[in-house]
Design a protein around this motif. Structure first.
Motif, mmCIF file in Angstrom:
data_model
loop_
_atom_site.group_PDB
_atom_site.id
_atom_site.type_symbol
_atom_site.label_atom_id
_atom_site.label_comp_id
_atom_site.label_asym_id
_atom_site.label_seq_id
_atom_site.Cartn_x
_atom_site.Cartn_y
_atom_site.Cartn_z
ATOM 1 N N ARG A 110 0.823 -1.227 0.000
ATOM 2 C CA ARG A 110 0.000 0.000 0.000
ATOM 3 C C ARG A 110 0.849 1.266 0.000
ATOM 4 O O ARG A 110 0.545 2.223 -0.728
ATOM 5 C CB ARG A 110 -0.942 0.006 1.206
ATOM 6 N N TRP A 111 1.907 1.287 0.801
ATOM 7 C CA TRP A 111 2.635 2.538 1.018
ATOM 8 C C TRP A 111 4.057 2.538 0.468
ATOM 9 O O TRP A 111 4.763 3.535 0.589
ATOM 10 C CB TRP A 111 2.654 2.866 2.513
ATOM 11 N N GLY A 112 4.503 1.425 -0.096
ATOM 12 C CA GLY A 112 5.848 1.381 -0.653
ATOM 13 C C GLY A 112 6.917 1.427 0.424
ATOM 14 O O GLY A 112 6.673 1.064 1.578
ATOM 15 N N VAL A 113 8.123 1.887 0.073
ATOM 16 C CA VAL A 113 9.239 1.855 1.025
ATOM 17 C C VAL A 113 8.962 2.724 2.243
ATOM 18 O O VAL A 113 9.545 2.501 3.320
ATOM 19 C CB VAL A 113 10.555 2.288 0.356
ATOM 20 N N ARG A 114 8.071 3.710 2.124
ATOM 21 C CA ARG A 114 7.775 4.581 3.255
ATOM 22 C C ARG A 114 6.891 3.903 4.295
ATOM 23 O O ARG A 114 6.567 4.506 5.334
ATOM 24 C CB ARG A 114 7.100 5.862 2.750
ATOM 25 N N CYS A 115 6.497 2.662 4.060
ATOM 26 C CA CYS A 115 5.712 1.932 5.064
ATOM 27 C C CYS A 115 6.451 1.845 6.386
ATOM 28 O O CYS A 115 5.825 1.817 7.455
ATOM 29 C CB CYS A 115 5.351 0.534 4.555
ATOM 30 N N VAL A 116 7.793 1.809 6.332
ATOM 31 C CA VAL A 116 8.570 1.656 7.561
ATOM 32 C C VAL A 116 8.353 2.809 8.527
ATOM 33 O O VAL A 116 8.525 2.657 9.741
ATOM 34 C CB VAL A 116 10.070 1.497 7.248
ATOM 35 N N GLU A 117 7.987 3.972 8.005
ATOM 36 C CA GLU A 117 7.755 5.123 8.874
ATOM 37 C C GLU A 117 6.542 4.924 9.773
ATOM 38 O O GLU A 117 6.397 5.616 10.789
ATOM 39 C CB GLU A 117 7.587 6.384 8.029
ATOM 40 N N ARG A 118 5.688 3.972 9.416
ATOM 41 C CA ARG A 118 4.490 3.685 10.206
ATOM 42 C C ARG A 118 4.728 2.598 11.247
ATOM 43 O O ARG A 118 3.854 2.351 12.077
ATOM 44 C CB ARG A 118 3.343 3.253 9.288
ATOM 45 N N PHE A 119 5.887 1.939 11.195
ATOM 46 C CA PHE A 119 6.139 0.799 12.068
ATOM 47 C C PHE A 119 6.735 1.258 13.396
ATOM 48 O O PHE A 119 7.721 1.995 13.426
ATOM 49 C CB PHE A 119 7.109 -0.185 11.419
ATOM 50 N N TYR A 120 6.144 0.794 14.498
ATOM 51 C CA TYR A 120 6.753 0.900 15.814
ATOM 52 C C TYR A 120 7.327 -0.474 16.129
ATOM 53 O O TYR A 120 6.563 -1.418 16.328
ATOM 54 C CB TYR A 120 5.707 1.281 16.871
ATOM 55 N N GLY A 121 8.651 -0.579 16.161
ATOM 56 C CA GLY A 121 9.181 -1.897 16.447
ATOM 57 C C GLY A 121 10.632 -2.059 16.063
ATOM 58 O O GLY A 121 11.360 -1.098 15.827
ATOM 59 N N MET A 122 11.035 -3.316 16.009
ATOM 60 C CA MET A 122 12.396 -3.698 15.627
ATOM 61 C C MET A 122 12.256 -4.700 14.495
ATOM 62 O O MET A 122 11.459 -5.631 14.577
ATOM 63 C CB MET A 122 13.132 -4.308 16.823
ATOM 64 N N PHE A 123 13.037 -4.502 13.434
ATOM 65 C CA PHE A 123 12.803 -5.376 12.285
ATOM 66 C C PHE A 123 13.972 -5.354 11.315
ATOM 67 O O PHE A 123 14.707 -4.382 11.198
ATOM 68 C CB PHE A 123 11.529 -4.976 11.543
ATOM 69 N N VAL A 221 17.190 6.575 3.576
ATOM 70 C CA VAL A 221 17.365 6.710 5.021
ATOM 71 C C VAL A 221 16.136 7.447 5.536
ATOM 72 O O VAL A 221 15.892 8.606 5.185
ATOM 73 C CB VAL A 221 18.657 7.479 5.363
ATOM 74 N N TYR A 222 15.354 6.780 6.366
ATOM 75 C CA TYR A 222 14.017 7.291 6.663
ATOM 76 C C TYR A 222 13.862 7.894 8.046
ATOM 77 O O TYR A 222 12.761 8.355 8.406
ATOM 78 C CB TYR A 222 12.973 6.190 6.458
ATOM 79 N N TRP A 223 14.957 7.941 8.830
ATOM 80 C CA TRP A 223 14.802 8.471 10.198
ATOM 81 C C TRP A 223 16.142 8.945 10.716
ATOM 82 O O TRP A 223 17.176 8.327 10.452
ATOM 83 C CB TRP A 223 14.244 7.379 11.113
ATOM 84 N N GLN A 224 16.134 10.056 11.436
ATOM 85 C CA GLN A 224 17.314 10.571 12.128
ATOM 86 C C GLN A 224 16.814 11.458 13.264
ATOM 87 O O GLN A 224 16.108 12.434 13.024
ATOM 88 C CB GLN A 224 18.204 11.391 11.180
ATOM 89 N N PRO A 225 17.143 11.137 14.523
ATOM 90 C CA PRO A 225 16.669 11.998 15.619
ATOM 91 C C PRO A 225 17.361 13.353 15.562
ATOM 92 O O PRO A 225 18.546 13.451 15.242
ATOM 93 C CB PRO A 225 17.064 11.218 16.877
ATOM 94 N N SER A 226 16.613 14.396 15.864
ATOM 95 C CA SER A 226 17.165 15.754 15.849
ATOM 96 C C SER A 226 17.603 16.159 17.249
ATOM 97 O O SER A 226 16.820 16.088 18.200
ATOM 98 C CB SER A 226 16.120 16.744 15.335
ATOM 99 N N HIS A 227 18.867 16.567 17.356
ATOM 100 C CA HIS A 227 19.381 17.065 18.632
ATOM 101 C C HIS A 227 19.390 18.596 18.640
ATOM 102 O O HIS A 227 20.333 19.234 19.112
ATOM 103 C CB HIS A 227 20.781 16.509 18.884
ATOM 104 N N SER A 228 18.330 19.168 18.108
ATOM 105 C CA SER A 228 18.152 20.614 18.121
ATOM 106 C C SER A 228 16.947 20.962 18.975
ATOM 107 O O SER A 228 16.021 20.162 19.124
ATOM 108 C CB SER A 228 17.941 21.145 16.694
ATOM 109 N N ARG A 229 16.962 22.148 19.564
ATOM 110 C CA ARG A 229 15.884 22.566 20.457
ATOM 111 C C ARG A 229 14.730 23.152 19.666
ATOM 112 O O ARG A 229 14.901 24.124 18.933
ATOM 113 C CB ARG A 229 16.379 23.627 21.445
#
Length: 590
Positions: A110-123, A221-229
């Motif tokens: 349904r969502w293609g490679v961006r489906c991973v952005e909807r997943f909460y988990g480890m995989f 690369v679909y995720w990177q935490p931001s260390h900015s305020r």
């Protein structure tokens, strides 16, 4: 949680199912409940199953969907799979199982490679588009689940473990000099995509790779935490937000069709998990802790604190005491369970703990990751106030096991680099935008690199050696994102993890919060003697080690003459670092 493997050919020939089948025995401990093999066109997929969600045959893998034209193998758990399943059903998708595997496959459709952005988990997963002949590989945000690969001009093989790739054959097993530099400098961390072997690489965390039939690949690369305020909150509001995220994280990780326990070390992190689960109404929770015999004047257990927590919250607590007679065999077996050499002395502790826990339960929650996201280690305070431009050098001073000049005097000339590859890597990482202070840059480095290829990998390898699934709520990506955005002073307070300590008041006993920081104690590795020292000496003088010639003879001799005097910056035994590498290389037959 499972073991996966496969082969993808892009030279027009069929894959070798025999090569994939040779991987499966190496993956059996990760998935003792079943085995599957599927081949079609240019792809062969293999799977070893650990049945956690949908215990029926409908949840078996490789999973093939003829209607959607997809096939896949998957290792891990998507905790919000029920919510995603409902959303997909509302969109018209039909399900034949109750597994999270099928949810991933339909989410991709349904969502293609961006489906991973909807997943909460480890995989870690591999999805095959049967009509187009495209292979899609994906890995979770924090790299909790591993995915190794070996590539040639003809194709690519992938697996959950490095030894499984070696078992398939045809892998270049020469050592990578840059990876060796990292191993010796960066506390045994070899950042993705490298491994210590030139012919084996690993998919980086938070990455989806799409490989076309001709072998061309493209990474997202679909995720990177931001260390900015961005958020402005009071300390009390930050505390409340942190506890809300942690409550959600531990609740998510109770999703299973089997019971879930907790590895209870007696430290704040695992104790808070127990307390939050009890707060949510979990009763009869099973908890486990481990202890060793003392050595070198160093205590080998923290039972006092784990007993305190077990009594306070009424858990069914198991104290596992390990005597000397079990220790030495377990050291060698834990090395055999490593996909890459890991010098941290608590590998054997997790290995033995997992062996006992797996007799009672299949899934546990663990406190890994809190120190890396909330500044719990003692190398973080020296970075406070350091100029941002000097952050990489300040970090190297407090974290690197040894600097480049010292390493040049320890490695044999043929293995010595003419550049400081490890510092170059750290400097590039620290120089990237999105981290405001030196501490922010260090926490970003540790949470996205060091954490992945030391504590997280260690726990995965040692628990999966016994078919035990470990879930890590502090590495819920929403918790990590919140921690990244917090002001540094809140994390550094109270000697480190100050905000977690403050937020835990009234939830966890003060005696646990205020105790001195502990580490998983394994004194017999920190203080080498007896048979283990003999084994290290034998490994470093074995024909394979002499032929490799990694280290200068005089350096090895000096370490063996005084086996417990030379320590790395972080206090590890320098001789063990060398010995562990050789023991691992010889164990895998290199």
């Amino acid at each position: 949680m499972c073991g996966i493997g496969g082969e993808f050919r892009y030279d027009g020939t069929a894959p070798d199912p025999g090569a994939v089948r040779r991987m499966l025995p190496c993956l059996e401990s990760r998935g003792p409940d079943g085995e599957g093999l599927w081949a079609e066109g240019p792809v062969a997929l293999g799977h070893r199953r650990l049945a956690i969600i949908d215990l029926s045959d409908d949840g078996a893998q490789p999973m093939v969907d003829d209607e959607l034209g997809l096939a896949m193998v998957f290792n891990g758990c998507v905790y919000n799979y029920k919510q995603l399943r409902t959303e997909l059903q509302e969109a018209g998708y039909r399900f034949r199982s109750t597994s999270d595997t099928e949810v991933i496959m339909k989410a991709y459709h349904r969502w293609g490679v961006r489906c991973v952005e909807r997943f909460y988990g480890m995989f870690a997963f591999a999805i095959v588009e049967r009509e187009s002949g495209t292979l899609v590989l994906g890995r979770d945000r924090l790299g909790i689940k591993p995915l190794y690969y070996a590539e040639t001009a003809q194709g690519l093989r992938f697996a959950s473990t490095l030894p499984a790739l070696l078992a398939a054959g045809g892998v270049d097993t020469e050592l990578d000099p840059v990876a060796l530099h990292h191993y010796m400098t960066f506390h045994s961390v070899v950042p993705a995509p490298m491994t210590i072997l030139r012919g084996v690489r690993k998919l980086p965390p938070a990455t989806v790779r799409v490989i076309s039939p001709d072998g061309r690949g493209a990474d997202t690369v679909y995720w990177q935490p931001s260390h900015s305020r961005s958020a402005i909150m009071t300390p009390e509001e930050w505390q409340g937000a942190l506890m809300d995220k942690l409550r959600a994280a531990v609740a998510r990780r109770m999703v299973a069709d089997v019971p879930v326990g907790v590895l209870l070390s007696g430290g704040l992190d695992s104790s808070l998990i127990v307390a939050l689960l009890a707060e949510q109404g979990q009763t009869g929770l099973t908890t486990f802790s481990i202890g060793f015999e003392s050595a070198g004047g160093e205590s080998g257990d923290e039972f006092y604190y784990s007993d305190l927590m077990a009594k306070r919250f009424g858990t069914r607590h198991h104290k596992i005491k390990i005597g000397a007679e079990r220790f030495l065999p377990a050291v060698h077996d834990s090395i055999g369970a490593m996909s890459e050499p890991m010098v941290s002395h608590d590998c054997v502790a997790f290995f033995l703990l997992s062996q006992e826990v797996a007799k009672h339960i299949k899934v546990v929650q663990s406190g890994q990751g809190a120190d890396e996201i909330l500044a719990g280690y003692d190398w973080y305070p020296p970075l406070a106030g350091v100029d941002r431009a000097d952050a990489a050098e300040a970090y190297a001073r407090v974290f690197f096991d040894r600097r480049h000049d010292a390493l040049r005097d320890q490695l044999s000339p043929e293995w010595t680099l003419d550049r400081d590859a490890s510092f170059e890597f750290v400097a590039a990482h620290f120089g990237a935008p999105g981290a405001e202070t030196a501490l922010d840059a260090a926490l970003r480095q540790d949470s996205t690199v060091m954490l992945v290829d030391d504590p997280v990998k260690r726990v995965d390898n040692m628990t999966m050696a016994w078919g035990l699934e470990a879930r890590v709520p502090f590495l819920d990506h929403e918790v990590v994102e919140l921690a990244a955005a917090m002001p540094p002073e809140l994390k550094l307070a109270s000697g480190g993890k100050g905000i977690l300590k403050a937020a835990s008041r009234g939830v966890v006993p003060d005696e646990v919060i205020d105790r001195p920081k502990g580490y998983f104690p394994v004194p017999a590795i920190r203080h080498l003697s007896g048979p283990l020292l003999d084994d290290v000496r034998d490994a470093l003088s074995a024909p394979a080690a002499r032929q490799r010639g990694l280290f200068r003879k005089e350096y090895v001799t000096d370490l063996l003459d005084a086996p417990n005097e030379s320590r790395t910056t972080l206090g590890s035994n320098a001789l063990w670092q060398l010995g562990l590498l050789e023991l691992w290389l010889q164990r895998i037959g290199v």
